[in-house]
Scaffold this motif. Structure first.
Motif, PDB file in Angstrom:
ATOM      1  N   ASP A  64       0.850  -1.193   0.000  1.00 17.47           N
ATOM      2  CA  ASP A  64       0.000   0.000   0.000  1.00 17.47           C
ATOM      3  C   ASP A  64       0.886   1.244   0.000  1.00 17.47           C
ATOM      4  N   PRO A  65       0.794   2.089  -1.040  1.00 18.14           N
ATOM      5  CA  PRO A  65       1.622   3.300  -1.079  1.00 18.14           C
ATOM      6  C   PRO A  65       1.391   4.249   0.092  1.00 18.14           C
ATOM      7  N   ALA A  66       0.265   4.096   0.810  1.00 16.05           N
ATOM      8  CA  ALA A  66      -0.013   4.953   1.959  1.00 16.05           C
ATOM      9  C   ALA A  66       0.661   4.449   3.239  1.00 16.05           C
ATOM     10  N   SER A  67       1.293   3.277   3.194  1.00 12.39           N
ATOM     11  CA  SER A  67       1.967   2.733   4.378  1.00 12.39           C
ATOM     12  C   SER A  67       3.074   3.669   4.833  1.00 12.39           C
ATOM     13  N   ILE A  68       3.201   3.804   6.139  1.00 13.43           N
ATOM     14  CA  ILE A  68       4.210   4.679   6.734  1.00 13.43           C
ATOM     15  C   ILE A  68       5.475   3.872   6.982  1.00 13.43           C
ATOM     16  N   VAL A  69       6.607   4.367   6.477  1.00 10.79           N
ATOM     17  CA  VAL A  69       7.893   3.695   6.635  1.00 10.79           C
ATOM     18  C   VAL A  69       8.592   4.255   7.865  1.00 10.79           C
ATOM     19  N   SER A  70       9.072   3.370   8.731  1.00  9.81           N
ATOM     20  CA  SER A  70       9.847   3.773   9.902  1.00  9.81           C
ATOM     21  C   SER A  70      11.164   3.015   9.911  1.00  9.81           C
ATOM     22  N   ILE A  71      12.213   3.698  10.342  1.00  7.97           N
ATOM     23  CA  ILE A  71      13.526   3.080  10.482  1.00  7.97           C
ATOM     24  C   ILE A  71      13.920   3.197  11.945  1.00  7.97           C
ATOM     25  N   ASN A  72      14.152   2.058  12.572  1.00  6.84           N
ATOM     26  CA  ASN A  72      14.477   1.994  14.004  1.00  6.84           C
ATOM     27  C   ASN A  72      13.486   2.791  14.844  1.00  6.84           C
ATOM     28  N   GLN A  85      12.087   4.414  -1.364  1.00 17.37           N
ATOM     29  CA  GLN A  85      13.469   4.559  -0.912  1.00 17.37           C
ATOM     30  C   GLN A  85      13.589   5.759   0.015  1.00 17.37           C
ATOM     31  N   VAL A  86      14.563   5.662   0.916  1.00 20.46           N
ATOM     32  CA  VAL A  86      14.828   6.704   1.904  1.00 20.46           C
ATOM     33  C   VAL A  86      16.326   6.937   1.934  1.00 20.46           C
ATOM     34  N   ARG A  87      16.732   8.204   1.963  1.00 16.58           N
ATOM     35  CA  ARG A  87      18.142   8.578   2.127  1.00 16.58           C
ATOM     36  C   ARG A  87      18.305   9.194   3.505  1.00 16.58           C
ATOM     37  N   LEU A  88      19.209   8.612   4.305  1.00 14.85           N
ATOM     38  CA  LEU A  88      19.485   9.137   5.637  1.00 14.85           C
ATOM     39  C   LEU A  88      20.974   9.381   5.788  1.00 14.85           C
ATOM     40  N   PRO A  89      21.370  10.533   6.339  1.00 17.86           N
ATOM     41  CA  PRO A  89      22.793  10.734   6.626  1.00 17.86           C
ATOM     42  C   PRO A  89      23.283   9.633   7.582  1.00 17.86           C
ATOM     43  N   VAL A  93      21.706   7.709  11.104  1.00 13.94           N
ATOM     44  CA  VAL A  93      21.596   6.259  11.317  1.00 13.94           C
ATOM     45  C   VAL A  93      22.370   5.884  12.579  1.00 13.94           C
ATOM     46  N   ARG A  94      23.527   6.478  12.778  1.00 16.52           N
ATOM     47  CA  ARG A  94      24.342   6.211  13.972  1.00 16.52           C
ATOM     48  C   ARG A  94      23.590   6.627  15.247  1.00 16.52           C
ATOM     49  N   GLU A  95      22.908   7.784  15.210  1.00 13.11           N
ATOM     50  CA  GLU A  95      22.134   8.254  16.373  1.00 13.11           C
ATOM     51  C   GLU A  95      20.968   7.328  16.690  1.00 13.11           C
ATOM     52  N   TRP A  96      20.314   6.798  15.660  1.00 13.76           N
ATOM     53  CA  TRP A  96      19.128   5.974  15.830  1.00 13.76           C
ATOM     54  C   TRP A  96      19.441   4.511  16.111  1.00 13.76           C
ATOM     55  N   SER A  97      20.694   4.104  16.053  1.00 13.87           N
ATOM     56  CA  SER A  97      21.065   2.696  16.183  1.00 13.87           C
ATOM     57  C   SER A  97      21.900   2.455  17.431  1.00 13.87           C
ATOM     58  N   ALA A  98      21.945   1.189  17.832  1.00 14.87           N
ATOM     59  CA  ALA A  98      22.818   0.783  18.941  1.00 14.87           C
ATOM     60  C   ALA A  98      24.269   0.834  18.463  1.00 14.87           C
ATOM     61  N   PRO A  99      25.218   1.018  19.384  1.00 16.29           N
ATOM     62  CA  PRO A  99      26.625   1.022  18.969  1.00 16.29           C
ATOM     63  C   PRO A  99      26.995  -0.293  18.271  1.00 16.29           C
ATOM     64  N   HIS A 100      27.743  -0.180  17.201  1.00 11.74           N
ATOM     65  CA  HIS A 100      28.221  -1.330  16.423  1.00 11.74           C
ATOM     66  C   HIS A 100      27.081  -2.181  15.839  1.00 11.74           C
ATOM     67  N   ALA A 101      25.921  -1.588  15.622  1.00 11.35           N
ATOM     68  CA  ALA A 101      24.788  -2.329  15.062  1.00 11.35           C
ATOM     69  C   ALA A 101      25.143  -2.859  13.679  1.00 11.35           C
ATOM     70  N   ARG A 102      24.620  -4.012  13.365  1.00 12.40           N
ATOM     71  CA  ARG A 102      24.854  -4.627  12.058  1.00 12.40           C
ATOM     72  C   ARG A 102      23.603  -4.628  11.195  1.00 12.40           C
ATOM     73  N   SER A 103      22.487  -4.180  11.780  1.00 13.24           N
ATOM     74  CA  SER A 103      21.241  -4.137  11.021  1.00 13.24           C
ATOM     75  C   SER A 103      20.367  -3.009  11.562  1.00 13.24           C
ATOM     76  N   GLU A 105      16.032  -1.833  11.805  1.00  9.18           N
ATOM     77  CA  GLU A 105      14.681  -2.375  11.758  1.00  9.18           C
ATOM     78  C   GLU A 105      13.802  -1.469  10.902  1.00  9.18           C
ATOM     79  N   ILE A 106      13.214  -2.053   9.874  1.00 11.33           N
ATOM     80  CA  ILE A 106      12.300  -1.337   8.980  1.00 11.33           C
ATOM     81  C   ILE A 106      10.885  -1.797   9.308  1.00 11.33           C
ATOM     82  N   SER A 107       9.980  -0.851   9.523  1.00  9.14           N
ATOM     83  CA  SER A 107       8.584  -1.229   9.732  1.00  9.14           C
ATOM     84  C   SER A 107       7.702  -0.450   8.769  1.00  9.14           C
ATOM     85  N   LEU A 108       6.714  -1.142   8.259  1.00 11.62           N
ATOM     86  CA  LEU A 108       5.713  -0.541   7.374  1.00 11.62           C
ATOM     87  C   LEU A 108       4.388  -0.597   8.114  1.00 11.62           C
ATOM     88  N   LEU A 109       3.812   0.561   8.412  1.00 18.25           N
ATOM     89  CA  LEU A 109       2.571   0.642   9.162  1.00 18.25           C
ATOM     90  C   LEU A 109       1.426   0.961   8.215  1.00 18.25           C
TER      91      LEU A 109
END
Length: 142
Positions: A64-72, A85-89, A93-103, A105-109
């Motif tokens: 559904d194109p109306a789905s809301i995309v969330s990252i972490n 697609q989403v472009r994030l500095p 991504v570093r601020e939103w993630s745990a230290p040394h994260a390897r992945s 989390e993408i959610s579509l609401l």
């Protein structure tokens, strides 16, 4: 006292039934694992240049194109309809993630049903690792 052939057939049915049930459970387990893996593999990430800094390009597909995309857990403005697609500095991504994260989390609401589809997307290797400045690099030839 031995059982008649008809009684043997009746008593052997539970073992056949157990095998069929076990086979069905295996098929369901394999099918659900495959669908989860396929959903997670739809979204991808890679590092790109955004002006003078590096950005993480995350792309995926939504029904559904109306789905809301969330990252972490942070809603983001996604470009595109079904193929988004989403472009994030990288700093974001570093601020939103745990230290040394390897992945990430993408959610579509889905805004109508309020149900979410969640997938884990691998980050490029070493993206959120610490950068070590080298004072000297020694290379020896043997």
């Amino acid at each position: 006292m031995g059982l008649t052939p008809a009684a043997n057939a009746v008593f052997s049915q539970p073992s056949r039934l157990r095998r069929r049930i076990a086979g069905l459970i295996c098929a369901i387990t394999i099918g659900s694992t495959a669908s989860t893996a396929m959903a997670a593999s739809e979204a991808k990430s890679k590092v790109i240049r955004c002006g003078t800094e590096n950005c993480l390009l995350v792309s995926g597909h939504r029904d559904d194109p109306a789905s809301i995309v969330s990252i972490n857990g942070h809603p983001v403005a996604a470009e595109g309809k079904r193929r988004w697609q989403v472009r994030l500095p990288v700093d974001t991504v570093r601020e939103w993630s745990a230290p040394h994260a390897r992945s990430i989390e993408i959610s579509l609401l889905d805004p109508e049903t309020r149900s979410a589809t969640i997938a884990s997307v691998d980050l490029p290797i070493g993206l959120l690792g610490h950068v070590t400045d080298l004072a000297v690099l020694e290379i020896s030839i043997r």
